[in-house]
Design an enzyme around this catalytic site. Structure first.
Site, short mmCIF file in Angstrom:
data_model
loop_
_atom_site.label_atom_id
_atom_site.label_comp_id
_atom_site.label_asym_id
_atom_site.label_seq_id
_atom_site.Cartn_x
_atom_site.Cartn_y
_atom_site.Cartn_z
N VAL A 17 0.87 -1.17 0.00
CA VAL A 17 0.00 0.00 0.00
C VAL A 17 0.90 1.22 0.00
O VAL A 17 2.08 1.13 0.37
CB VAL A 17 -0.97 0.04 1.21
CG1 VAL A 17 -2.03 -1.04 1.10
CG2 VAL A 17 -0.23 -0.05 2.53
N SER A 18 0.36 2.36 -0.40
CA SER A 18 1.18 3.56 -0.53
C SER A 18 1.34 4.32 0.78
O SER A 18 2.38 4.93 1.02
CB SER A 18 0.56 4.50 -1.56
OG SER A 18 0.51 3.86 -2.82
N THR A 19 0.31 4.32 1.63
CA THR A 19 0.34 5.14 2.85
C THR A 19 -0.13 4.34 4.05
O THR A 19 -0.80 3.32 3.92
CB THR A 19 -0.57 6.37 2.71
OG1 THR A 19 -1.94 5.93 2.64
CG2 THR A 19 -0.23 7.20 1.49
N GLN A 22 -3.85 3.52 4.29
CA GLN A 22 -4.42 2.45 3.48
C GLN A 22 -4.27 1.13 4.23
O GLN A 22 -3.45 0.99 5.12
CB GLN A 22 -3.72 2.38 2.12
CG GLN A 22 -4.01 3.61 1.27
CD GLN A 22 -3.23 3.57 -0.04
OE1 GLN A 22 -2.12 3.07 -0.11
NE2 GLN A 22 -3.84 4.10 -1.08
#
Length: 193
Positions: A17-19, A22
């Site tokens: 996931v990016s962050t 998330q």
């Protein structure tokens, strides 16, 4: 004649996931359902392979006959070149890739690998489109007077009072303690005068 048993194929999962906001749960569930005993996961941008130690570990862990299982290809990469690098690393290890949301792609063939390269290019294009739309949205919001960033910790009255106390020579540490904020918050006020 040797009766050695061939070691079983290992399924090694990878999720990203990016962050921190998330959630990996959906991907992890799909990877566990696929039979992955070991799952590596990163919280990092898909823009580049840098800064994703778990992906590097997953690729390093692959042995001949293993399968790298990825829930969604665009979670592995949003860069065409990085996608090709992942495919090359897997092939060099003598392993294969299984992408759960693209299970119709046979990565054991040149055509299948070429198709995945095209999918990587499409993921990169989507990343660039997201960046462009986000930038345009911010510009429109700013033009409408929307303030971006975090909300101020101190009210305008508190900010004015803190600046006055600093101007009178009170230590930033004491002012920060009085307003129950960090010293750096007060230091920024002093620097902005």
């Amino acid at each position: 004649m040797s009766l050695k048993k061939k070691p079983p194929k290992r399924l090694i999962g990878y999720a990203r996931v990016s962050t921190q906001q998330q959630d990996l749960a959906r991907q992890l569930k799909a990877l566990k359902r696929a039979g992955c005993a070991r799952i590596y996961s990163d919280t990092a941008s898909g823009k580049t392979l840098e800064g994703r130690p778990e992906l590097a570990d997953a690729l390093d862990a692959l042995d001949r006959g293993d399968e790298l299982v990825i829930a969604e290809w665009d979670r592995a990469t949003r860069s065409m070149w990085d996608g090709l690098q992942i495919i090359k690393s897997v092939i060099d290890a003598g392993a294969v890739i299984k992408v759960l949301d693209r299970n119709y792609i046979d990565l054991t063939t040149p055509m299948g690998r070429g198709f995945m390269a095209m999918m990587s290019a499409m993921a990169e294009d989507e990343r660039l489109r997201i960046i462009k739309r986000t930038h345009e949205g911010r510009q429109i919001a700013r033009a409408k007077g929307v303030k971006m960033g975090r909300k101020p910790i101190l009210t305008p009255y508190q900010t004015k009072e803190a600046r006055q106390r600093i101007a009178k020579g009170e230590k930033t540490r004491e002012v920060a303690k009085a307003f129950n904020v960090s010293i750096s918050t007060i230091s920024r006020l002093a620097d902005a005068r």
